[in-house]
Design a protein around this motif. Structure first.
Motif, PDB file in Angstrom:
ATOM      1  N   LYS A 181       0.828  -1.210   0.000  1.00 30.32           N
ATOM      2  CA  LYS A 181       0.000   0.000   0.000  1.00 30.32           C
ATOM      3  C   LYS A 181       0.858   1.255   0.000  1.00 30.32           C
ATOM      4  CE  LYS A 181      -2.758   2.309   3.452  1.00 30.32           C
ATOM      5  NZ  LYS A 181      -1.787   3.151   3.933  1.00 30.32           N
ATOM      6  N   GLU A 182       1.910   1.261   0.804  1.00 31.15           N
ATOM      7  CA  GLU A 182       2.747   2.446   0.912  1.00 31.15           C
ATOM      8  C   GLU A 182       3.638   2.645  -0.314  1.00 31.15           C
ATOM      9  OE1 GLU A 182       2.568   4.833   3.156  1.00 31.15           O
ATOM     10  OE2 GLU A 182       0.913   3.742   4.076  1.00 31.15           O
ATOM     11  N   ILE A 183       4.098   1.565  -0.912  1.00 27.66           N
ATOM     12  CA  ILE A 183       4.951   1.694  -2.102  1.00 27.66           C
ATOM     13  C   ILE A 183       4.171   2.287  -3.264  1.00 27.66           C
ATOM     14  CG2 ILE A 183       6.087   0.351  -3.910  1.00 27.66           C
ATOM     15  CD1 ILE A 183       7.269  -1.372  -1.755  1.00 27.66           C
ATOM     16  N   PHE A 184       2.956   1.808  -3.469  1.00 26.26           N
ATOM     17  CA  PHE A 184       2.166   2.275  -4.601  1.00 26.26           C
ATOM     18  C   PHE A 184       1.354   3.529  -4.296  1.00 26.26           C
ATOM     19  CE2 PHE A 184       2.857  -2.170  -5.769  1.00 26.26           C
ATOM     20  CZ  PHE A 184       3.418  -1.961  -7.009  1.00 26.26           C
ATOM     21  N   LYS A 185       1.350   3.964  -3.027  1.00 25.44           N
ATOM     22  CA  LYS A 185       0.642   5.187  -2.622  1.00 25.44           C
ATOM     23  C   LYS A 185      -0.795   5.184  -3.157  1.00 25.44           C
ATOM     24  CE  LYS A 185       4.719   8.031  -2.291  1.00 25.44           C
ATOM     25  NZ  LYS A 185       5.865   7.485  -2.912  1.00 25.44           N
ATOM     26  N   CYS A 186      -1.472   4.093  -2.901  1.00 18.67           N
ATOM     27  CA  CYS A 186      -2.811   3.925  -3.453  1.00 18.67           C
ATOM     28  C   CYS A 186      -3.873   4.005  -2.357  1.00 18.67           C
ATOM     29  CB  CYS A 186      -2.900   2.596  -4.187  1.00 18.67           C
ATOM     30  SG  CYS A 186      -2.478   1.188  -3.191  1.00 18.67           S
ATOM     31  N   ARG A 233      -9.057   0.852  -0.955  1.00 18.34           N
ATOM     32  CA  ARG A 233      -9.736  -0.147  -1.794  1.00 18.34           C
ATOM     33  C   ARG A 233      -8.778  -0.808  -2.772  1.00 18.34           C
ATOM     34  NH1 ARG A 233     -15.395   2.475  -3.304  1.00 18.34           N
ATOM     35  NH2 ARG A 233     -16.187   2.246  -1.210  1.00 18.34           N
ATOM     36  N   TYR A 234      -7.932   0.013  -3.387  1.00 15.09           N
ATOM     37  CA  TYR A 234      -6.977  -0.535  -4.344  1.00 15.09           C
ATOM     38  C   TYR A 234      -5.943  -1.408  -3.635  1.00 15.09           C
ATOM     39  CZ  TYR A 234      -3.862  -0.864  -8.318  1.00 15.09           C
ATOM     40  OH  TYR A 234      -3.075  -1.334  -9.326  1.00 15.09           O
ATOM     41  N   SER A 235      -5.529  -1.002  -2.436  1.00 15.98           N
ATOM     42  CA  SER A 235      -4.557  -1.807  -1.706  1.00 15.98           C
ATOM     43  C   SER A 235      -5.166  -3.135  -1.257  1.00 15.98           C
ATOM     44  CB  SER A 235      -4.011  -1.036  -0.508  1.00 15.98           C
ATOM     45  OG  SER A 235      -5.038  -0.723   0.380  1.00 15.98           O
ATOM     46  N   GLU A 236      -6.466  -3.141  -0.986  1.00 12.81           N
ATOM     47  CA  GLU A 236      -7.148  -4.391  -0.663  1.00 12.81           C
ATOM     48  C   GLU A 236      -7.121  -5.342  -1.865  1.00 12.81           C
ATOM     49  OE1 GLU A 236     -11.512  -5.889   0.965  1.00 12.81           O
ATOM     50  OE2 GLU A 236     -11.090  -3.758   0.795  1.00 12.81           O
ATOM     51  N   SER A 237      -7.323  -4.793  -3.056  1.00 13.45           N
ATOM     52  CA  SER A 237      -7.278  -5.640  -4.251  1.00 13.45           C
ATOM     53  C   SER A 237      -5.849  -6.067  -4.580  1.00 13.45           C
ATOM     54  CB  SER A 237      -7.909  -4.916  -5.436  1.00 13.45           C
ATOM     55  OG  SER A 237      -7.152  -3.797  -5.800  1.00 13.45           O
ATOM     56  N   LEU A 238      -4.852  -5.216  -4.268  1.00 14.02           N
ATOM     57  CA  LEU A 238      -3.458  -5.621  -4.452  1.00 14.02           C
ATOM     58  C   LEU A 238      -3.112  -6.804  -3.553  1.00 14.02           C
ATOM     59  CD1 LEU A 238      -1.350  -2.331  -4.621  1.00 14.02           C
ATOM     60  CD2 LEU A 238      -1.552  -4.064  -6.377  1.00 14.02           C
ATOM     61  N   ALA A 239      -3.563  -6.736  -2.314  1.00 18.81           N
ATOM     62  CA  ALA A 239      -3.303  -7.841  -1.378  1.00 18.81           C
ATOM     63  C   ALA A 239      -3.979  -9.114  -1.861  1.00 18.81           C
ATOM     64  CB  ALA A 239      -3.792  -7.468   0.015  1.00 18.81           C
ATOM     65  N   ARG A 240      -5.186  -8.979  -2.383  1.00 17.51           N
ATOM     66  CA  ARG A 240      -5.901 -10.155  -2.882  1.00 17.51           C
ATOM     67  C   ARG A 240      -5.192 -10.748  -4.098  1.00 17.51           C
ATOM     68  NH1 ARG A 240     -11.503  -8.563  -3.913  1.00 17.51           N
ATOM     69  NH2 ARG A 240     -11.651  -8.513  -1.664  1.00 17.51           N
ATOM     70  N   LYS A 241      -4.644  -9.886  -4.938  1.00 13.58           N
ATOM     71  CA  LYS A 241      -3.998 -10.356  -6.157  1.00 13.58           C
ATOM     72  C   LYS A 241      -2.628 -10.986  -5.880  1.00 13.58           C
ATOM     73  CE  LYS A 241      -2.415  -8.807 -10.658  1.00 13.58           C
ATOM     74  NZ  LYS A 241      -2.248  -7.675 -11.559  1.00 13.58           N
ATOM     75  N   PHE A 242      -1.789 -10.307  -5.105  1.00 15.73           N
ATOM     76  CA  PHE A 242      -0.417 -10.765  -4.932  1.00 15.73           C
ATOM     77  C   PHE A 242      -0.218 -11.676  -3.722  1.00 15.73           C
ATOM     78  CE2 PHE A 242       0.227  -6.895  -7.464  1.00 15.73           C
ATOM     79  CZ  PHE A 242       0.895  -7.470  -8.529  1.00 15.73           C
ATOM     80  N   LEU A 243      -0.999 -11.483  -2.677  1.00 19.03           N
ATOM     81  CA  LEU A 243      -0.826 -12.300  -1.484  1.00 19.03           C
ATOM     82  C   LEU A 243      -1.855 -13.416  -1.389  1.00 19.03           C
ATOM     83  CD1 LEU A 243      -0.136  -9.407   1.023  1.00 19.03           C
ATOM     84  CD2 LEU A 243       1.528 -10.818  -0.184  1.00 19.03           C
ATOM     85  N   LYS A 244      -2.843 -13.406  -2.294  1.00 25.12           N
ATOM     86  CA  LYS A 244      -3.884 -14.440  -2.370  1.00 25.12           C
ATOM     87  C   LYS A 244      -4.749 -14.504  -1.109  1.00 25.12           C
ATOM     88  CE  LYS A 244      -2.031 -16.124  -6.217  1.00 25.12           C
ATOM     89  NZ  LYS A 244      -1.429 -14.999  -6.876  1.00 25.12           N
TER      90      LYS A 244
END
Length: 91
Positions: free
Chosen positions: A62-67, A70-81
């Protein structure tokens, strides 16, 4: 400091530093060397739902992409499963 002290660091203009999989690999190595999961096992109180290193990885993403949350929740779902709620990422 000279570059000889840190021979494996990438230059900031290298596009590989924005590779999410590479970031997660390095973060996994760092968290494993810190033994963060073992440190917090002995604490009193309610245990977290998932291991702490997973939460740390999601917050770092979340902090790297400064998003947004909601977007960080989808990033976690995508990359961390794993789905990590927005309220947990709100730090």
């Amino acid at each position: 400091m000279s570059e000889n002290n840190f021979p494996n660091l990438l230059k900031r203009w290298n596009s590989a530093i924005y590779d999410v999989e590479l970031i997660l690999k390095f973060l996994h190595v760092i968290l494993a060397s810190l033994k963060i999961d073992e440190r917090f096992e002995k604490r009193k109180g309610r245990k977290p739902k998932r291991c702490l290193s997973l939460y740390v990885k999601a917050i770092v993403l979340k902090e790297i992409f400064k998003c947004s949350l909601r977007y960080s929740e989808s990033l976690a779902r995508k990359f961390l499963k794993v789905r990590i709620p927005k309220s947990t990422l709100n730090y």
